[in-house]
Design an enzyme around this catalytic site. Sequence first.
Site, PDB file in Angstrom:
ATOM      1  N   SER A  72       2.326   3.077   3.859  1.00  0.00           N
ATOM      2  CA  SER A  72       1.133   3.915   3.665  1.00  0.00           C
ATOM      3  C   SER A  72       0.259   3.431   2.514  1.00  0.00           C
ATOM      4  O   SER A  72      -0.929   3.752   2.477  1.00  0.00           O
ATOM      5  CB  SER A  72       1.543   5.364   3.404  1.00  0.00           C
ATOM      6  OG  SER A  72       2.134   5.908   4.553  1.00  0.00           O
ATOM      7  N   GLU A 238      -5.257  14.770   4.273  1.00  0.00           N
ATOM      8  CA  GLU A 238      -4.088  14.118   4.858  1.00  0.00           C
ATOM      9  C   GLU A 238      -3.061  15.124   5.368  1.00  0.00           C
ATOM     10  O   GLU A 238      -2.644  16.026   4.627  1.00  0.00           O
ATOM     11  CB  GLU A 238      -3.392  13.206   3.835  1.00  0.00           C
ATOM     12  CG  GLU A 238      -2.239  12.441   4.490  1.00  0.00           C
ATOM     13  CD  GLU A 238      -1.257  11.803   3.510  1.00  0.00           C
ATOM     14  OE1 GLU A 238      -1.196  12.214   2.344  1.00  0.00           O
ATOM     15  OE2 GLU A 238      -0.534  10.896   3.948  1.00  0.00           O
ATOM     16  N   HIS A 247      10.324   9.838   9.890  1.00  0.00           N
ATOM     17  CA  HIS A 247      11.413   9.204   9.139  1.00  0.00           C
ATOM     18  C   HIS A 247      12.744   9.911   9.364  1.00  0.00           C
ATOM     19  O   HIS A 247      13.796   9.275   9.380  1.00  0.00           O
ATOM     20  CB  HIS A 247      11.098   9.189   7.634  1.00  0.00           C
ATOM     21  CG  HIS A 247      10.085   8.159   7.237  1.00  0.00           C
ATOM     22  ND1 HIS A 247      10.333   6.799   7.324  1.00  0.00           N
ATOM     23  CD2 HIS A 247       8.827   8.278   6.756  1.00  0.00           C
ATOM     24  CE1 HIS A 247       9.255   6.134   6.896  1.00  0.00           C
ATOM     25  NE2 HIS A 247       8.331   7.000   6.562  1.00  0.00           N
ATOM     26  N   HIS A 286      -0.402   4.588  10.308  1.00  0.00           N
ATOM     27  CA  HIS A 286       0.572   3.838  11.109  1.00  0.00           C
ATOM     28  C   HIS A 286       1.350   4.839  11.932  1.00  0.00           C
ATOM     29  O   HIS A 286       1.231   6.053  11.705  1.00  0.00           O
ATOM     30  CB  HIS A 286       1.543   3.044  10.212  1.00  0.00           C
ATOM     31  CG  HIS A 286       2.163   3.909   9.168  1.00  0.00           C
ATOM     32  ND1 HIS A 286       3.135   4.854   9.460  1.00  0.00           N
ATOM     33  CD2 HIS A 286       1.912   4.035   7.841  1.00  0.00           C
ATOM     34  CE1 HIS A 286       3.455   5.489   8.357  1.00  0.00           C
ATOM     35  NE2 HIS A 286       2.718   5.033   7.356  1.00  0.00           N
TER      36      HIS A 286
HETATM   37 MG    MG Z   1       0.909   9.665   3.173  1.00  0.00          MG
HETATM   38 ZN    ZN Z   2       6.293   6.679   6.079  1.00  0.00          ZN
END
Ligand code: MG
Ligand code: ZN
Length: 347
Positions: A72, A238, A247, A286
Amino acid sequence: MRFLVTLLFVLSLNQNFCQDNAPNIILMIGDGMGLTQISSGIYANNNTTALKSFEYIGLSKTYAFDRLVTDSAASGTAMASGVKTLNGVIGIDSKNNLQQSILEICEQRGYNSALIATSSIVHATPASFYANVPSRRQYQDIALQLSEHDVDLFIGGGKKHFNKRDDKRNLLEEMDQYQFVNSLSEIENSTSSKIGFFTYKDEPPSKLEGRKPALDDIAKSSLKKMESLNKPFFMMIEGSQIDWGGHSNDLDMVISEFKEFDSTIKHVLDFAKADGNTLVIVTADHETGGLTLSGGSIKRGIVKGTFSTKGHSAALVPVFSYGPNSELFKGIYENTAIFDMMLKSLD
Ligand code: MG
Ligand code: ZN
């Protein structure tokens, strides 16, 4: 001659302050929000999404300077400053040159600025818009750089990096132009030109664990505040924890984080539609988890997901755009082009 000089001076002032028709820019980054995260969120949410109202869709190539699979920091820097850099690096290119971010360029042109995250405010994605550090883990250095920056409104976790520091400084006391608030209503009522809202001391919990306030409410209050200041603004919002769900290979978490981000997108779009001069860009830095949708049911709103990694993947991510110059964002391009196109849309 003197008249001409005065005229040129006034014109150049006008360049520095913003033009009458300068658009607001709202960049929304779903961290780890690839196409399968979006698909899961849609199928699990009555087959609908705020993203359907966007005018143009593009695809962004997210790879970093040194790795096919980005982190990131590198991808945040690519979008914020238009350069590919090494994984882990924030606001510095591969040849060690400090980079200016789109937020900083907007500020130079007389914009107000706002940063909102559901992580800490010193985390890699928001930090890419104000910090220049060789490692994203330098949280205390990043906090110091925010304290010396011109960001007008910031909302996120991570207070401890400002007031529980190894150097014993209390940045909250040093940031004397700022009013620090503890609620969204205080933001709307504040007359301070700079406002900070630490939602949590450390990293905020997930939506499933009860994170508050809701991101859509944060966005609503922040937009009201920005609108009341009567200047164009750059805002980055964000949805930080879509990535953390990836994750953890936790599809329920991915979906709940996406849902909150999606309803935030809806509010931002409503604002942009009413305003008429706001460019909205929604994208990801991503994909996370290498998520595949391997089954489920539209009728019952159930999605079965299979993850192929605990890390990120190199898949292209979508870019949705709405508003003035949104057509620039169609096609397939590097993630750095998102910076280039935002810059172009300023002129
Ligand atoms: Mg971030
Ligand atoms: Zn990540």
